[in-house]
Design a protein around this motif. Structure first.
Motif, PDB file in Angstrom:
ATOM      1  N   HIS A   1       0.821  -1.207   0.000  1.00 32.16           N
ATOM      2  CA  HIS A   1       0.000   0.000   0.000  1.00 32.16           C
ATOM      3  C   HIS A   1       0.857   1.261   0.000  1.00 32.16           C
ATOM      4  CE1 HIS A   1      -2.096  -3.290   2.231  1.00 32.16           C
ATOM      5  NE2 HIS A   1      -2.997  -3.025   1.306  1.00 32.16           N
TER       6      HIS A   1
ATOM      7  N   SER B   1      -4.136   4.797  -0.503  1.00 29.20           N
ATOM      8  CA  SER B   1      -4.980   4.067   0.445  1.00 29.20           C
ATOM      9  C   SER B   1      -4.642   4.438   1.883  1.00 29.20           C
ATOM     10  CB  SER B   1      -4.815   2.557   0.248  1.00 29.20           C
ATOM     11  OG  SER B   1      -3.460   2.161   0.357  1.00 29.20           O
ATOM     12  N   CYS B   2      -4.079   5.634   2.084  1.00 27.72           N
ATOM     13  CA  CYS B   2      -3.649   6.025   3.431  1.00 27.72           C
ATOM     14  C   CYS B   2      -4.829   6.521   4.260  1.00 27.72           C
ATOM     15  CB  CYS B   2      -2.560   7.093   3.363  1.00 27.72           C
ATOM     16  SG  CYS B   2      -3.166   8.757   3.006  1.00 27.72           S
TER      17      CYS B   2
ATOM     18  N   ARG C   1      -0.447   0.144   6.592  1.00 26.37           N
ATOM     19  CA  ARG C   1      -1.180   1.285   6.059  1.00 26.37           C
ATOM     20  C   ARG C   1      -0.459   2.562   6.441  1.00 26.37           C
ATOM     21  NH1 ARG C   1      -7.770   2.169   6.462  1.00 26.37           N
ATOM     22  NH2 ARG C   1      -7.916   3.415   4.549  1.00 26.37           N
TER      23      ARG C   1
ATOM     24  N   ASP D   1      -8.317  -3.124   1.666  1.00 27.36           N
ATOM     25  CA  ASP D   1      -7.902  -2.262   0.567  1.00 27.36           C
ATOM     26  C   ASP D   1      -8.781  -2.497  -0.660  1.00 27.36           C
ATOM     27  OD1 ASP D   1      -7.051  -4.625  -0.646  1.00 27.36           O
ATOM     28  OD2 ASP D   1      -4.940  -4.311  -0.175  1.00 27.36           O
TER      29      ASP D   1
ATOM     30  N   PHE E   1      -4.897  -4.573   5.848  1.00 29.74           N
ATOM     31  CA  PHE E   1      -3.694  -3.740   5.851  1.00 29.74           C
ATOM     32  C   PHE E   1      -2.638  -4.314   6.803  1.00 29.74           C
ATOM     33  CE2 PHE E   1      -6.936  -0.862   4.233  1.00 29.74           C
ATOM     34  CZ  PHE E   1      -6.266  -0.222   3.203  1.00 29.74           C
TER      35      PHE E   1
END
Length: 519
Positions: free
Chosen positions: A179, A183-184, A236, A261, A267
């Motif tokens: 990731h 996708s934070c 993450r 995700d 994550f």
């Protein structure tokens, strides 16, 4: 009527409590043929728990040696005794089984032709992880099957599979199980998730079987005043501060979280082994105005509870089992380079942590915000083939209570002299990791010590040539001839009756002299 319903409810509750629990697990298999390793493989192993007894089943087992198949069949071991203590369930049985044919009728399955076969099974189940050994005399062969269901590698570590990560209306490609900023989370996610940091690349490392790598890139933000490092993680990312060096900006894992995700994966990355090192291939281009042209690789093995990297200075993290780390990775001519980092367990021994998850963080710059501020010439880090290494070398061998002098883990041939012919139990190995498996065989005064790594993928064989000291049991030997014979001995010093015949006879005379005769 009420009584009938009550009895029916009790019957249902009782039958539910007695229900079988069936578990299918993808396992690593290592197979030995008369002590020699066959090809490693992955197979599903089924365990069935029923009222304290276990059944283990290995369906459609085909043994491969140098690529050649030997179809064995479906192996089922029933009624295995189990004892549970301190969270570890121990399984063991010795019994006769009949190996059934596999499901493919076109195969010539060999197992059924053997009839009843005596087998020995020993295994453990810890936190759901099955580790077992199955010894099977198979005709003229001795087959030993070793099983391990532990997760030992990060998923999609070759970066071949990708999904679309979307934040609001912005999307980018991210490798499955890995990731970046799209996708934070965190209070400032809106400020950073609009920039693309990860790209699919066909620039791959030399010798790989794959066709893709990750192109990880920094971004220039605030009109070129600030560099946002390109970062990739198995956890993450969290954006929590405008100050780049603030630890509110970090990667993290927490296995209690249920969010997923864009590919439906959590994550975090489950790792239940104890790797010795990690290897990753990198190709690094530091961009313009990079104040610290060094990339970063960090890997932290934890128990799966919350952990962030970099750590919050105000928090104590007792959930760490080991770390591997480097913040000094240079470009070295901007060519592919193999980076190997050892895991440090010793520093964290006091935590007494059983590994459950691995947080990996890879960044285009070792200094937060210290990379390129140029939008036309950013920092670029290509990443390929991340792997965890489990060693099969050991730290020492003793034979009959005596350590082999000057033992080197990478030297595999030795010669030892002993007082008597040794048996298997006379060989004691000092493992580098308790999770290693050791198998000793002896034939014609040559001992082969096969060491298997925890993930059952790596093998090292140490060969010990054994020289047994000649012990006649007689103080002196010469060729004197005397007429009065007091005792007669064999070559190994055993007392023989008068007139006995043997290939080598030693006679002791009344004056104390001896004579050796060879027939």
């Amino acid at each position: 009527m009420k009584k009938i319903f009550t009895l029916l409810s009790m019957a249902i509750a009782f039958s539910t409590s007695m229900a079988q629990t069936t578990t299918d697990q993808e396992c690593a298999l290592a197979v030995l043929l008369n002590g020699n390793p066959a090809d490693p493989q992955q197979k599903v192993v089924t365990t069935i728990e029923d009222n304290g007894k276990y059944t283990l089943q290995l369906k459609d087992f085909i043994l491969y040696s140098q690529g050649y198949p030997m179809p064995v069949g479906t192996i089922t071991v029933e009624g295995v005794d189990a004892e549970t203590a301190d969270g570890i369930t121990t399984l063991k049985t010795t019994q006769d089984i009949t190996i059934a044919s596999g499901s493919d009728e076109s195969q010539m399955w060999l197992g059924p032709s053997l009839g009843p076969v005596p087998i020995t099974l020993y295994g453990t189940i810890t936190n759901g992880v099955l580790k077992a050994s199955l010894d099977i005399p198979f005709g003229a062969l001795q087959i030993n099957v070793f099983i391990n269901s532990a997760a030992t590698q990060v998923g999609n570590s070759g970066f071949e599979d990708w999904h679309t990560a979307t934040y609001n209306k912005t999307s980018s490609d991210e490798p499955n199980r890995w990731h970046s900023f799209m996708s934070c989370g965190g209070s400032l996610a809106d400020a950073v998730a609009g920039n693309t940091h990860t790209y699919i690349s066909d620039d791959v490392r030399p010798g790989t079987e794959g066709t893709k790598s990750v192109k990880l890139q920094s971004c220039s933000v605030l009109v070129g005043l600030v560099s946002a490092n390109g970062t990739l993680t198995t956890g993450r990312l969290n954006a929590g501060s405008m100050e780049a060096s603030n630890t509110a900006n970090h990667s993290f894992i927490d296995m209690s979280k249920t969010d997923v995700d864009g590919n439906g994966d959590p994550f975090y990355s489950i790792i239940e082994g104890r790797p010795d090192s990690l290897v990753v291939w990198l190709k690094f281009h530091p961009g313009a105005k990079n104040s610290n042209p060094q990339a970063l690789v960090s890997a932290v093995l934890t128990d799966g509870t919350f952990y962030q990297d970099p750590e919050d200075a105000n928090t104590t993290y007792n959930n760490v089992a080991a770390k591997a780390y480097s913040n000094t990775i240079e470009s070295n001519g901007e060519v592919w380079q193999r980076i190997s980092l050892p895991f440090d367990y010793e520093t964290y021994d006091a935590n007494n942590v059983s590994p459950r998850a691995l947080l990996v963080t890879i960044s285009t710059c070792a200094t937060p915000g210290g990379g390129s501020k140029s939008s036309s010439d950013p920092d670029v880090l290509y990443i390929d083939d991340f792997s965890l290494i489990y060693n099969s070398t050991i730290n020492g061998i003793s034979v009959c209570g005596k350590e082999i002098a000057d033992f080197d883990p990478n030297t595999t041939a030795y010669e030892v002299e002993v007082e008597k012919t040794p048996v298997v139990s006379d060989f004691v190995c000092t493992k580098a990791r308790e999770e290693q498996t050791v198998n000793v065989t002896i034939e014609d005064n040559v001992a082969n010590i096969l060491v298997m790594s925890e993930d059952l993928k790596s093998f090292t064989t140490y060969t010990i040539n054994i020289k047994v000291k000649e012990d006649t049991g007689v103080d002196t030997i010469n060729t004197s001839v005397d007429k009065a014979v007091t005792n007669t001995y064999g070559i190994n010093g055993q007392l023989l009756p008068q007139g006995a015949k043997a290939p080598v006879v030693i006679r002791k005379y009344s004056d104390g002299t001896v004579k050796k005769s060879v027939r």
